[in-house]
Design an enzyme around this catalytic site. Sequence first.
Site, short mmCIF file in Angstrom:
data_model
loop_
_atom_site.label_atom_id
_atom_site.label_comp_id
_atom_site.label_asym_id
_atom_site.label_seq_id
_atom_site.Cartn_x
_atom_site.Cartn_y
_atom_site.Cartn_z
N SER A 166 -15.35 48.39 3.58
CA SER A 166 -14.54 47.75 4.61
C SER A 166 -15.38 47.16 5.74
O SER A 166 -16.44 47.70 6.09
CB SER A 166 -13.57 48.78 5.22
OG SER A 166 -12.71 49.30 4.26
N HIS A 233 -6.79 52.45 7.55
CA HIS A 233 -7.19 53.43 6.54
C HIS A 233 -7.05 54.87 7.03
O HIS A 233 -6.62 55.75 6.27
CB HIS A 233 -8.62 53.15 6.08
CG HIS A 233 -8.74 51.93 5.22
ND1 HIS A 233 -8.13 51.82 3.99
CD2 HIS A 233 -9.38 50.75 5.43
CE1 HIS A 233 -8.39 50.64 3.47
NE2 HIS A 233 -9.14 49.97 4.32
#
Length: 295
Positions: A166, A233
């Site tokens: 990410s 997340h």
Amino acid sequence: RGRLLQLLPEHPELKRVDTDLKHQFVSWFNRGFLELRAINWNSPAAVLERIIHYESVHAIQGWDDLRSRLRENRLCFAFFHPAMPDDPLVFVEVALTSGIPTAIAPLIDKTAEPDDAKDLDTVVFYSISNCHPGLAGVSFGNFLIKQVVEEVGKRYPYAKRYVTLSPVPGFCQWLSSQSEVADLDIHELRTLAKVHGTDTTDPRWEVVLALCAKYLAEERSGGLARDPVARFHLGNGAILDRLNPAGNLSARGLDEALGLMVNYRYDLSKVEENHEAYVNDGVVTASKPISDLAK
């Protein structure tokens, strides 16, 4: 609504209209109406064109690039609404790899050789794109991740590890606002990252990595993680697992985060526990290396 959101800063009186629209969309785009579809090279051309257009994390450079992201050991899943059958709402790109990746280039490089199928042990979510600005605040991504885990688990039962690769989109902006790091020249650090890559022996990198760990684990906005990707997340119950210097040396990666990328890890046995701790108490579940860095 997408246009309305652009007008709100100058026309706050329209906030009530936005609130009404969001309320309607939350109802109309309820998870029960959504259909998960696997996207492949045989999907309708209209859908594939929109995937190219909507990709917002790692730009797709035309048809050849898209085809490489749909090849062996690469997957793509999207949510659709019955009223918009050829227009995805959100999609995630997935790679199956041997081990946890530390950089994005090998995952999206058209010429990279895929890992041997017998060695694949990791499912990597490397790009999640929301397709319609007018649906901001209508949550799809958490449902998407959970359902894709189920789908991939059926197809590749031997891949037991689920991680992300990410970006850290808010890091440089935050870093530039920190008075205690005024002696760090962000422009020099970008050059350093681009030239030296994964060589982090320069003492300035030790400071940068510690600050990035602090930013992700401790910085808050409205009680939640300041970084938008971390907020997503961690809110889904992931673990803040590892920082990767030189993870993304593209112009955007250097501009946003000095090339740093993060692995969030989804331990399926602890997702709910981590989610509850984060949402209820603001606790970020992080690996020991990240926790040590943040201190």
